[in-house]
Design a protein around this motif. Structure first.
Motif: not given
Lengths: 583, 694
Positions: B40-46, B54
């Motif tokens: 999730a964190e990685q996705r948040r950072r794109g 996407d």
């Protein structure tokens, strides 16, 4: 009392049976599943060992497992939490050994757990025939321990000191193995072979990886190591330190790589020597028992034996994790009953028997000509010696399979060591391996000293010594003039001894090139059908399987064609440049 | 030397807390959470790879390769060239095509799917893509170029990726003939989330709950995502999807008989006993043609097993078919076919009705054309049921089936009426006969009884009488000792283009391990050869001792496991009868030595028979025991003998089984699901020495 030893769930899983203190059977699972370094529960080795022992699963009094899963879990958790990440980490499951031994082996009785390095030490001590001995073990890691020392006596095995993970001689060597583009946990022996070609000019740099090695301790500078299951084992700091980029897999081997191999080999030898001398200082026994994966390093072994201060020494035929199955069984047997082997184990042939009958049926059905020497042992040995003396490469699969990584005359490919071209020929036809890797000699024990600078028996091919000048053994002499010798006693293996003798009568040299009967990427052959298949695929000149002698020219071409095609379905070798101690 | 540092002591303490089943599950859960948070964190950072939506907004660069080929630009547009780096094993599951030119002015049709789409047992003589191309060439007024991207054994995620990649192929039509492998793929639990859903379903509603959770919560969303991908592809590239709804050979496949198929999952002991009583009654009634009695017993069985057994539906279907009610028979056969799907036990690939309907609904709701093989492959006389002539086994199509299916697809693509031939005109009599021999071999390998295997052989001889030479080669291959590669008949068999894959793979088997005993028997009958020809030719006398459990000699024996748990070094009988073949060159007296255990049995003994004659009993008990039973020469015969162990119905606790399966799922392992009737570690026949023999 019947105790079955099991090692599994890391690499080289194996099974062993000990009955009333005597070793009855032992074999490695890879020989059955045909997957090198098989890690799964040894269900086929288990069946085979019970069959050899003449027992059923209901006869087993206890199973001994070679590692403490809870302690191992502790180390895995520490790594996981310390690392702060999760990449490449396998399942953390302390229940797996007990669960799988019960479920997949169908064993319901008592289960004993032995610490990993205790199992290593026991595999050496109880097989040594010594009443008492100093004990030394070294491997990558087992639970928390990487190196240990202690004493063995009538009261058992006692490890008194240990070096904790991650400070590990095995990991140090494996890291450089990885740096050199070889597979970890399998190709360390290639580094050892390559070392003879180089100059140890990186010794000073590599020595900086070791912060402290005094008094039997070892502390590595962890900045240089990346001990995770995914990716390489080293960090960029090691590249900076060495001033040399890592060698990509399958890239050409250059002088710098040979020098780096020589350096890590010398560093290992110095560190080991330091440890063993320290051990002799605190346990001044005449006898040393040495085991663990690092004990596969035969070049270091000879230096330790000669310089370590001990008068006698013993390294078991399977010093690595496979041998842990045997050690665990012996240790538990001794603890439970006081029974232990009374003589040294000098014969590694503890596996299943090959009599050639299966091959005979196959050959007969396909109308392939073969000679059957049943009841004519002398004639078979004479014929084979003639062939070998004439330069023929012989696949030799007879009797019980060896336990441990070496083929010692039961599952071997044999050739004339006097022929300088033999190494290249076997490499090209059979092994397809790196040209820097040497082949080993087998020699009748009573004449070993004539050809090699070897003052003790070396029945398990775990010593590397100088070849005497003028011995005339170019096919088994390494670039530095050494050879990894196997000595063969008449009383231990009369058949193989006799073959060597007969070859000696013809050539003056009772020595044969002896390499394992397998092709690259596959385990050593187990039964006669494996042997027949390997013989056909590899194009070996002659196969002796049981009492049969088969010539390659008599083999139908369609067999070769089929097996070549089938082989292409299996020829992709997984390269492992990461250390897999997590899983 | 110093002791380990403090952190290690802490982790040791933690390990002691976690060194049990619950701890293992806890660690696994923590790691899943850790991964999810990191993701999730990685996705948040794109930083993550684009999800499908996407990707739709930001079309990715063309992939380097599609399946076994890499994309190449040609003067006539984008083409394909086979990847040189793939191994023969990797290449063998794709079409044997080196290059595909650009489509030029043609309309490009890409066909994707599983082994049915690959033309298993027919390819490369013919396959669906070739048949489709031929039909299109015949009827269309414009040029079509058909690309064969079908891959044997492709699973749903790989199919999804392939479809996504095919968006770069300048395709005009995408034909999807898939669905058979989707349920079994879902058994490879991809994460704790799936396992937890299944465990919750199992805990809540038993095995029906497990099955429901697998369909509703694991499989259905994935299929939905795959189908959405087709729509996205249509929207983005204009490629028109066409779905082919798979059909199953409902009447030509038997789930009953032998010990290789699952009967029923664990039930309460009294229910299990009753279930097997009813089964015996239904089978007897079927043999006596008492159709009403079959229906009564079968319906009561379904009430007991909750619809999770293939047996009652199959028996009911046979009875209803005999009684002339084809529509009801179809329902019963479908229930049989679908009963095990989702239960995480072994069965051969199939598309259950739930997936068929999901595909149909999708097509209807999104105006996607479809070809429903349930209609296309129906029998002329009983259109409710599929025509057995269209199949070579449970789901793979014969040339007749391919011809009919692809004619329909061609019609749908061109808007014209395409009349299929009675057979594929490009397949000659000899090639058809070969395909039927392969069908017999494959059906036997899959454990089908002689009654299923035999007709394929007879049809092969009818198709081309010269095939008997090939059958004789096959018989010799199967009756020789040692691995099959050592038979000089193997090259003869593998020379047939469509046979190469099967026989190359069989080459490493030894005949006694190849599960092909029924085929040997059928071949001996057909070729009118003496029975002893079915026994190893090199054996002039019975071997001194023979192990009948192939688990003892080869890893291939691990196939004895009927669920997805790891193989064991002994056999667990999940059905009440264990059958073991024993080949003898002549009748022989001897001793049967069995090492056995019945941990979940009541006090009744197991009964051992040889060729139907009782030779002794095995005392029940939790410990391994060895029992020796004398076998008279008069009960043995030349050729195939059958040793049967008839186990008593076990007293397995259903709640204990569910608890242990919930625990297995929690640690990411497969559940056991099945009852254990008894266990065999070894079964050996030791012939008594005959005077005058060594």
């Amino acid at each position: 009392m019947i105790v079955v030893g099991v090692s599994a769930f890391y690499h080289d899983s194996a099974c062993a049976v000990v009955v009333d203190g005597e070793v009855v059977a032992a074999s490695q699972e890879e020989r059955y599943t045909r997957r090198r370094f098989e890690r799964g529960v040894p269900m086929y080795a288990y069946r085979s060992c019970l069959e050899q022992a003449g027992i059923g699963p209901g006869d087993i009094d206890m199973v001994a497992y070679y590692e403490n899963p809870t302690k191992k879990l502790g180390r895995q958790l520490w790594m996981l939490l310390a690392d702060g990440g999760d990449r490449g980490v396998g399942e953390l499951d302390a229940m797996q050994p007990a669960r799988e031994i019960r479920d997949r082996l169908g064993y319901d009785g008592p289960l004993a757990v032995v610490d990993h390095h205790e199992a290593h030490a026991a595999s050496a001590f109880y097989c040594s025939g010594f009443d008492e001995a100093a004990l030394f073990t070294a491997d990558a890691v087992g639970e928390w321990t990487t190196t240990s020392c202690g004493v063995g006596s009538a009261s058992g095995v006692e490890l008194r000191q240990q070096v904790p993970f991650p400070h590990s001689l095995g990991l140090l060597y494996s890291t450089v193995t990885s740096y050199l583009g070889f597979s970890v946990n399998s190709d360390e022996y290639k580094v050892m072979g390559l070392a003879a070609y180089g100059r140890p000019r990186y010794l000073g740099a590599l020595a900086q990886l070791v912060l402290n090695s005094a008094d039997g301790d070892l502390r590595l500078d962890t900045r240089y190591f990346r001990l995770r299951a995914d990716g390489a084992m080293y960090t960029a700091a090691l590249t900076d330190l060495l001033g040399l980029p890592p060698r990509p897999v399958r890239a050409p081997i250059e002088a710098v790589h040979r020098d780096l191999a020589a350096s890590v080999q010398l560093l290992l030898e110095e560190l080991l020597l330091e440890k063993v001398r320290y051990l002799h200082g605190i346990y001044p026994s005449d006898n040393l028992c040495y085991s663990g994966g690092v004990a596969h390093n035969c070049v270091a072994n000879t230096k330790l034996r000669r310089g370590g201060g001990f008068r006698n020494w013993y390294v078991p035929p399977a010093p690595g994790d496979a041998g842990g199955a045997l050690g665990a069984a012996l240790l538990v047997q001794h603890r439970e009953t006081g029974a232990r082997p009374t003589t040294a184990l000098t014969d590694a042939r503890l596996g299943p028997f090959c009599d050639g009958r299966g091959a005979a049926r196959v050959l007969h059905a396909a109308a392939v000509p073969y000679e059957d020497f049943a009841g004519r042992e002398e004639a078979l040995l004479e014929a084979t010696a003639d062939l070998l003396a004439a330069g023929t490469v012989v696949g030799w699969c007879r009797g019980q399979m060896e336990f441990g990584p070496r083929a010692l005359g039961s599952r071997s490919i044999l050739g004339d060591p006097r022929d300088a071209g033999m190494r290249e020929r076997i490499n090209r036809l059979v092994k397809k391996r790196e040209e820097f890797r040497p082949f080993a000699p087998a020699v009748v024990a009573e004449r070993a000293g004539e050809f090699f600078d070897l003052e003790v028996p070396s029945p398990f091919m775990l010593e590397a010594v100088a070849v005497r000048p003028g011995a005339g053994l170019p096919a088994v002499t390494h670039v530095d003039g050494s050879a990894r010798v196997q000595t063969v006693e008449r009383g231990t293996d009369p058949r193989f001894h006799s073959l060597l003798e007969r070859f000696g009568r013809r050539t003056g040299v009772p020595v044969l090139l002896n390499t394992s009967f397998n092709v690259r990427g596959e385990p050593i052959v187990r039964d006669d059908v494996d042997a027949l298949s390997c013989f056909v695929r590899a194009g070996i000149d002659v196969l002796v399987v049981g009492d049969l002698l088969v010539r390659q020219e008599d083999v139908p071409g369609v067999w070769r064609e089929y097996l070549a095609r089938a082989g292409s379905y299996h020829d992709r070798l997984a390269h492992n440049d990461a250390y897999s101690f997590f899983v | 030397m110093e002791p380990p540092s403090d952190p290690s002591f802490l982790s040791d303490a933690l390990a002691r807390l976690l060194a049990d089943e619950r701890g293992t599950a806890t660690v696994r859960a923590l790691r899943e959470v850790q991964r999810a948070v990191a993701g999730a964190e990685q996705r948040r950072r794109g930083g993550a790879a684009g999800t499908a939506p996407d990707a739709a907004r930001h079309p990715a660069a063309p992939p380097l390769h599609v399946g076994a080929w890499r994309l190449v630009d040609t003067e006539h547009g984008r083409g394909l060239r086979r990847r040189a780096e793939l191994t023969p094993a990797e290449l063998s599951v794709w079409a044997d095509v080196d290059e595909v030119p650009g489509k030029g002015d043609a309309a490009r049709v890409v066909l994707v799917g599983e082994s049915t789409a690959r033309g298993y047992l027919l390819d490369p003589v013919t396959n669906p893509t070739r048949a489709l191309q031929r039909h299109l060439d015949t009827v269309a007024d414009r040029r079509f170029q058909c690309l064969d991207l079908a891959r044997t054994s492709i699973d749903l995620p790989d199919l999804h990726r392939l479809v996504r990649a095919s968006g770069h192929l300048d395709a005009d039509h995408l034909v999807v003939l898939a669905g058979n492998n989707w349920t079994t793929w879902a058994y490879e639990l991809s994460g704790l989330g799936d396992a937890t859903r299944l465990a919750d379903g199992l805990r809540r509603d038993g095995y029906p709950g497990l099955r429901r959770a697998l369909f509703d919560e694991v499989l259905n969303p994935r299929i939905g995502a795959f189908l959405d991908e087709l729509l996205r592809l249509r929207d983005r590239t204009g490629v028109q999807p066409l779905l082919v709804i798979p059909e199953f050979n409902l009447t030509g496949w038997s789930p009953v008989g032998g010990s290789r198929y699952v009967d029923v999952p664990t039930l309460r002991p009294d229910e299990l006993r009753r279930w097997y009583d009813l089964r015996a009654r239904a089978v007897a009634a079927l043999a006596a043609q008492r159709w009403t009695a079959v229906q009564g017993a079968a319906r009561e069985m379904v009430a007991l097993d909750g619809g999770l057994s293939p047996v009652p539906g199959y028996l009911l279907g046979r009875a209803l078919l005999a009684a002339g009610d084809a529509a009801a028979a179809r329902q019963a056969f479908e229930q049989s076919r679908d009963s095990l799907c989702g239960l995480m036990v072994k069965y051969l690939p199939r598309t259950p009705r739930m997936i068929q309907e999901q595909l149909v609904t999708f097509c209807r709701e999104h105006d996607v054309p479809s070809v429903d093989l349930r209609v296309t492959l129906a029998r002329a006389d009983q259109p409710e049921l599929p025509d057995e002539q269209c199949f070579l086994d449970y789901c793979h199509l014969s040339d007749v089936g391919v011809e009919r299916a692809m004619a329909e697809v061609a019609g749908r693509l061109t808007g014209r009426t395409v009349v299929p031939g009675a057979t594929d005109p490009t397949v000659g009599a000899w090639q058809r006969a070969v395909s039927l021999v392969l069908a017999a071999t494959y059906n036997a390998f899959c454990g089908q009884p002689a009654e299923t295997v035999r007709p394929y052989l007879h049809r092969a001889v009818e198709a081309d009488p010269d095939i008997v030479d090939l059958l004789a080669s096959l018989a010799r291959l199967l009756s020789r000792p040692g691995p099959m590669w050592s038979s000089l008949d193997l090259p003869r068999l593998a020379r047939e283009p469509s046979a190469a894959v099967m026989f190359e793979r069989l080459g490493e088997y030894r005949p006694d391990q190849s599960r092909l005993w029924f085929l040997r028997q059928c071949l001996a009958e057909l070729l009118a050869e003496p029975a002893e020809s079915a026994v190893e030719v090199a054996e002039a006398a019975p071997p001194s001792e023979v192990e009948l459990l192939d688990i003892a000699t080869t890893p291939l024996g691990g196939g004895a496991v009927l669920n997805y748990t790891d193989p064991r070094c002994y056999l667990q009988a999940n059905v009440p009868t264990t059958e073991l073949p024993l080949g003898l060159p002549r009748p022989a007296a001897g001793c049967l030595r069995l090492v056995h255990r019945c941990r979940e049995a009541g006090p009744e003994p197991a009964v051992v028979t040889v060729n139907g004659t009782p030779v002794g009993r095995l005392v029940a008990g939790r410990q391994w025991r060895t029992t020796e039973l004398a076998v008279g020469a008069d009960v043995t015969r030349v050729g195939l003998n059958t040793v049967r162990v008839g186990w008593p119905v076990p007293t397995t606790s259903l709640s204990d089984r569910i608890d242990s399966d919930v625990a297995a799922l929690a640690r990411g392992a497969a559940p056991y699901v099945l009852p254990v009737f008894g266990e065999l570690y070894s079964v050996r026949f030791v012939p008594y020495a005959v005077e005058g023999e060594a």
